[in-house]
Design an enzyme around this catalytic site. Structure first.
Site, PDB file in Angstrom:
ATOM      1  N   GLY A 105      64.930 -84.319 -27.698  1.00  0.00           N
ATOM      2  CA  GLY A 105      63.649 -84.541 -28.352  1.00  0.00           C
ATOM      3  C   GLY A 105      63.811 -85.206 -29.702  1.00  0.00           C
ATOM      4  O   GLY A 105      63.137 -86.173 -30.033  1.00  0.00           O
ATOM      5  N   HIS A 164      60.025 -78.600 -36.397  1.00  0.00           N
ATOM      6  CA  HIS A 164      61.339 -78.056 -36.033  1.00  0.00           C
ATOM      7  C   HIS A 164      62.463 -78.774 -36.791  1.00  0.00           C
ATOM      8  O   HIS A 164      63.307 -78.131 -37.414  1.00  0.00           O
ATOM      9  CB  HIS A 164      61.535 -78.180 -34.521  1.00  0.00           C
ATOM     10  CG  HIS A 164      62.851 -77.663 -34.021  1.00  0.00           C
ATOM     11  ND1 HIS A 164      63.011 -76.393 -33.506  1.00  0.00           N
ATOM     12  CD2 HIS A 164      64.074 -78.251 -33.954  1.00  0.00           C
ATOM     13  CE1 HIS A 164      64.276 -76.222 -33.156  1.00  0.00           C
ATOM     14  NE2 HIS A 164      64.948 -77.342 -33.407  1.00  0.00           N
ATOM     15  N   GLU A 165      62.452 -80.102 -36.727  1.00  0.00           N
ATOM     16  CA  GLU A 165      63.541 -80.848 -37.380  1.00  0.00           C
ATOM     17  C   GLU A 165      63.478 -80.677 -38.892  1.00  0.00           C
ATOM     18  O   GLU A 165      64.506 -80.538 -39.554  1.00  0.00           O
ATOM     19  CB  GLU A 165      63.486 -82.337 -37.003  1.00  0.00           C
ATOM     20  CG  GLU A 165      63.516 -82.623 -35.497  1.00  0.00           C
ATOM     21  CD  GLU A 165      64.586 -81.879 -34.731  1.00  0.00           C
ATOM     22  OE1 GLU A 165      65.650 -81.607 -35.301  1.00  0.00           O
ATOM     23  OE2 GLU A 165      64.347 -81.546 -33.548  1.00  0.00           O
ATOM     24  N   HIS A 171      64.929 -77.357 -39.961  1.00  0.00           N
ATOM     25  CA  HIS A 171      66.390 -77.328 -39.902  1.00  0.00           C
ATOM     26  C   HIS A 171      67.027 -77.655 -41.253  1.00  0.00           C
ATOM     27  O   HIS A 171      68.189 -77.312 -41.483  1.00  0.00           O
ATOM     28  CB  HIS A 171      66.902 -78.362 -38.888  1.00  0.00           C
ATOM     29  CG  HIS A 171      67.147 -77.822 -37.507  1.00  0.00           C
ATOM     30  ND1 HIS A 171      67.760 -76.616 -37.264  1.00  0.00           N
ATOM     31  CD2 HIS A 171      66.887 -78.356 -36.276  1.00  0.00           C
ATOM     32  CE1 HIS A 171      67.863 -76.433 -35.949  1.00  0.00           C
ATOM     33  NE2 HIS A 171      67.338 -77.473 -35.330  1.00  0.00           N
TER      34      HIS A 171
HETATM   35  C1  7MK Z   1      65.901 -79.398 -28.954  1.00  0.00           C
HETATM   36  C2  7MK Z   1      69.610 -80.681 -30.918  1.00  0.00           C
HETATM   37  C3  7MK Z   1      68.773 -80.681 -32.179  1.00  0.00           C
HETATM   38  C4  7MK Z   1      67.379 -79.369 -27.051  1.00  0.00           C
HETATM   39  C5  7MK Z   1      66.203 -78.975 -27.660  1.00  0.00           C
HETATM   40  C6  7MK Z   1      66.776 -80.188 -29.656  1.00  0.00           C
HETATM   41  C7  7MK Z   1      67.991 -80.598 -29.023  1.00  0.00           C
HETATM   42  C8  7MK Z   1      68.260 -80.178 -27.731  1.00  0.00           C
HETATM   43  C9  7MK Z   1      66.468 -80.599 -31.075  1.00  0.00           C
HETATM   44  C10 7MK Z   1      68.997 -81.428 -29.769  1.00  0.00           C
HETATM   45  C11 7MK Z   1      67.413 -79.987 -32.111  1.00  0.00           C
HETATM   46  N1  7MK Z   1      69.564 -80.001 -33.196  1.00  0.00           N
HETATM   47  O1  7MK Z   1      66.820 -80.042 -33.364  1.00  0.00           O
HETATM   48  O2  7MK Z   1      67.596 -78.638 -31.856  1.00  0.00           O
HETATM   49 ZN    ZN Z   2      66.925 -77.586 -33.320  1.00  0.00          ZN
END
Ligand code: 7MK
Ligand code: ZN
Length: 849
Positions: free
Chosen positions: A259, A295-296, A299
């Protein structure tokens, strides 16, 4: 398979060397990109081991240590350097072929632009490095490329220098002040439209916000930008967390395996989670974008500032960040509807993973290919485990735990246990037993029996928990509500269920209460309790929790379907209880229920959701019984469905559209008038939600207008790939005998490409995962077709292949004949001469090897 070796959590060792700074120099060219990496390497303790760096598929040009040539050895996946120095400067030159990189890991090209994906272990496809999350380095990156085709050269952190070069080339230098693991490195080079804005943080720092999209799509970036600003404001208000750089960039690319990705200061996104306007994106798409942007962004603290010690700890950042993005969506939108979505993912996908060959704890003990562990277990069950801690501690203690976690671990690479310890220490609540959730695979079952003592006026709940392969009891927060016959709430609390078996007694009842159990899915467990129809109808009307009302409706309809599955198997006449019909009609007549919630209740369980409710299923009987129950309900409620549809037809709001489109699907099953409604909604649609709603109803009801509407849609959107994905998905999920033939033809469609993961998932993935009866045809043609596709994808893009094999390895609930066919095809895959690690891990586990 020589390279398919498992790694174990128990074997973790701190790195023997570390790299504190790295200067990367990229000279970009499609087939011959030069990479020069100058690292400052330090021995971390007294030892005489050589330096061993990770590298994969690299063309090595040169290696020097302190400017001198050095003895080295290149092995499969490693570069071994003999040195006795304790500190030294290491320079490595490699050459890459990004244009030929179809795996979309490392540096690759997406529609003419360069981009990277380094999580989990993609950086080792760029240069030899200590590619592990507990090695944190400061990055300086210089990028050089032709200027006209690549006016934007981006990397993490702050832009510190740029200039023109001879021959129409230019360069840019970036510096990231925050030490980071290699998986957070990113580079983008290309020509884009740029949407720019700014955000003033709570401490009044200005942050430049940029969203880069393919040319001509500028207006489609606005929703992503708005979502980013909301995310930044929310993280300040709910978690007291502020952004830490002066710039935040998002780049949307067409070719992306996942995603999105949280690279420091430079997120790279799948276009699916950025681009949106009313005409091309549905209300669900808008919601998905807001949630992934959130979400991003989240992080940045839970993932980047505090990262994982090793990849077994992936849930440290992913479970926590999913929890945070769920809370974000819930604070901004409907909490109940968001919770329902999360519960569906758990019950329909995570429970399936738990009962299949890839079953693993949220913190896995062993891994062959890390890419296979970006799973619903690590992510969504991981988020449920965080949510349980939130339930047990309460918001204030939980936030105190977060504060302590950042105070202790900012800038570090840590473990899940460190997180739990911070929660424990900040709250004073003992989480010793709770920690078992991190190490146990599988879904616990909670069996409930109850009794009422009329003389004493006491009601008792007896709870028994079990988990295959686990003798200890888990700490289960078990939320219940007790309602009296008038629907008044008498008890509403969370029980601490900590023993294998426990009895809870409630006093002061003159009649046996009706219980709502495991409210809001307070723990990721399977509930066993023999609900009666009257109890479920009561809960649907009176439960305080909206989620509990929905749960009751799912149970009511599911039970009716399972009863009829039995009838079919015994060649008896199918029946549907009047109370079920009236309970259902009551929802449509309700004036108090939220429309989005009504839409969720009307979206009756999918066939695959039903499969997850049992251990063994007769698919043919299930299909007949489900169709019967849905048709009966639709017939019985036809007038009410038509009336609700009518009142909502022209209201411009997402909740109304959701409900309206559910009604249309129901009507398309039975009503002669549906055809006209569908055609008119399609033709008058002013947004994608309405157009797709009409098209979906035409497909589910197999209406005469279907073909004409599908080709009108194709004509209009053939040049908009993300919209064509919706069309491909509708084609692939039709429960029709000729669907596989149709998909094979569509693979020749000009809009389709086997190289693009979004296309592959829409046409092939949605068939395998979303067309239960055709994929599981008893002649095995569904399995054969998927296997053929996987053989091709194994070479092109192993990661996508491994994600798509999932429906083929989750076969335990089907009959012996189907299982035998599936194993035959899995055997063909296992015999492939160049089987990727990704597929090897899943297929070999499925075959019990
Ligand atoms: C979400 C890793 C990334 C599966 C679901 C995501 C990924 C794989 C987005 C790729 C993420 N770190 O933000 O988790
Ligand atoms: Zn993630």
């Amino acid at each position: 398979m020589t390279q398919a070796q498992a790694k174990y959590l128990k074997d973790y060792q701190a790195p023997l060397f570390t790299i504190e700074t790295i200067d990367l120099n990229f000279n970009l060219a499609p087939n011959h990109t030069q990479v020069k990496a100058k690292s400052f390497v330090k021995r971390t303790s007294e030892h005489n081991e050589p330096l061993v760096l990770d590298g994969e598929g690299l063309k090595l040009v040169s290696v020097t240590v302190n400017g001198q040539s050095v003895v080295y050895q290149v092995k499969e996946g490693q570069l071994l350097i003999e040195t006795v120095l304790n500190e030294f400067e290491l320079v490595i030159e490699t050459e890459l072929d990004p244009a030929a990189n179809s795996s979309l890991e490392g540096l690759y090209m997406s529609d003419g632009a360069y981009c990277t994906q380094c999580e989990a272990e993609g950086f080792r496809r760029i240069t030899y490095f200590l590619d592990r999350p507990d090695v944190l380095a400061k990055y300086t990156v210089r990028i050089e490329a032709e200027k006209s085709a690549f006016p934007y050269l981006l990397s993490n952190g702050n832009l510190v220098e740029q200039g023109e070069l001879e021959g129409g080339r230019h360069y840019v230098c970036w510096q990231d002040p925050f030490p980071k693991p290699a998986y957070l490195f990113a580079l983008v080079a290309g020509d884009f439209d740029l949407l720019q804005d700014e955000f003033i943080t709570r401490s009044e720092r200005k942050v430049v916000l940029q969203v880069y999209v393919d040319k001509g799509n500028l207006h489609k970036a606005e929703h992503a930008m708005a979502s980013l600003k909301k995310s930044m404001a929310w993280d300040e208000s709910r978690f007291d967390l502020e952004y830490d750089l002066d710039i935040y960039m998002i780049v949307a690319v067409d070719f992306f395996n996942m995603g999105a990705m949280e690279n420091k200061g430079l997120n790279i996104f799948n276009t699916k989670y950025v681009l949106a306007d009313k005409l091309t994106a549905t209300d669900d798409d808008y919601h998905g974008i807001e949630s992934v942007v959130g979400h991003e962004y989240f992080h940045n603290w839970t993932g980047n500032r505090v990262t994982c010690r090793d990849w077994f700890q992936l849930s440290l950042k992913e479970g926590l960040t999913v929890f945070r993005d769920q809370e974000f969506s819930s604070d901004l939108g409907s909490r109940a509807v968001n919770r329902i979505h999360a519960i569906k993912v758990m019950k329909n996908q995570q429970f399936a993973e738990d009962s299949g060959p890839m079953s693993h704890p949220i913190r896995p003990d062993s891994v062959i290919e890390m890419n296979n562990f970006y799973t619903v277990t690590v992510y969504d069950k991981g988020a449920e485990v965080i949510r349980m801690m939130h339930t047990l501690l309460g918001e204030a203690n939980f936030q105190a735990g977060m504060k302590l976690y950042f105070k202790r671990h900012d800038g570090q690479a840590v473990t899940c246990d460190d997180f739990v310890a911070a929660m424990e220490d900040a709250s004073g609540i003992d989480l010793t037993q709770f920690r078992l959730w991190y190490s146990k695979a599988g879904t616990p079952v909670v069996s409930v029996t109850d009794s009422f003592d009329a003389m004493k006026g006491t009601y008792q709940l007896n709870l028994v928990q079990s988990l295959a392969g686990c003798n200890e009891a888990l700490h289960i927060p078990f939320s219940i509500e007790l309602l009296d016959a008038n629907g008044h709430s008498k008890v509403n609390q969370v029980l601490n269920f900590t023993k294998k078996e426990q009895t809870f007694t409630f006093e002061g009842f003159s009649q046996k209460p009706i219980c709502s159990l495991l409210q809001d899915f307070s723990a990721p467990v399977k509930l066993e309790y023999p609900f009666e129809v009257d109890q479920l109808v009561h809960l649907m009307r009176y439960a305080t929790s909206e989620v509990a009302r929905w749960e009751a409706s799912v149970a009511l309809v599911s039970q009716a379907i399972w009863q009829n599955v039995s009838h079919v198997k015994l060649h008896q006449t199918m029946t549907l209880d009047e109370r079920v019909k009236d309970g259902f009609k009551g929802v449509l007549l309700s004036t108090e229920l939220d429309r989005a919630l009504m839409a969720e209740i009307l979206a009756t369980p999918s066939s695959s959701a039903l499969v997850e409710q049992t251990d063994a299923v007769d698919l043919d009987a299930l299909r007949v019984a489900r169709e019967f129950v849905l048709s009966e309900l639709a017939l019985y409620c036809q007038d009410e469905l038509t009336a609700v549809y009518g009142t909502l037809a022209h209201i411009d709001c997402a909740k109304s559209r959701a409900l309206k489109n559910q009604c249309l699907i129901w009507l398309s099953r039975v009503s002669v008038d549906a055809e006209a409604l569908v055609v008119s909604q399609f033709e008058q649609a002013e947004n994608m939600t309405d157009a797709l709603g009409a098209l979906t109803a035409a497909n589910i009801g197999d209406l005469p207008c279907r073909t004409a509407l599908m080709s009108a849609f194709e004509q209009r959107w053939q040049n908009t790939p993300l919209v064509m994905d919706k069309w491909f998905m509708l084609q692939a999920t039709r429960d029709s005998e000729d669907v596989i033939e149709g998909i094979k033809q569509l693979m020749q469609h000009p809009s389709f490409s086997m190289n693009n993961p979004n296309r592959v998932r829409s046409l092939i993935g949605s068939f395998a995962a979303g067309n239960l009866y055709q994929f599981h045809r008893n002649d095995g043609e569904g399995y054969r077709f998927l296997t053929e596709c996987l053989i091709e994808l194994n070479k092109l893009n192993p990661q996508v292949a491994a994600r798509m094999v999932t429906p083929l390895i989750q076969f335990s609930k089907f009959d012996v004949k189907r299982q035998a066919l599936i194993k035959e095809y899995l055997g063909q895959l296992l015999a492939l001469p160049e089987l990727s690690k990704d597929l090897y891990e899943k297929v070999s586990k499925a075959l019990g090897q």
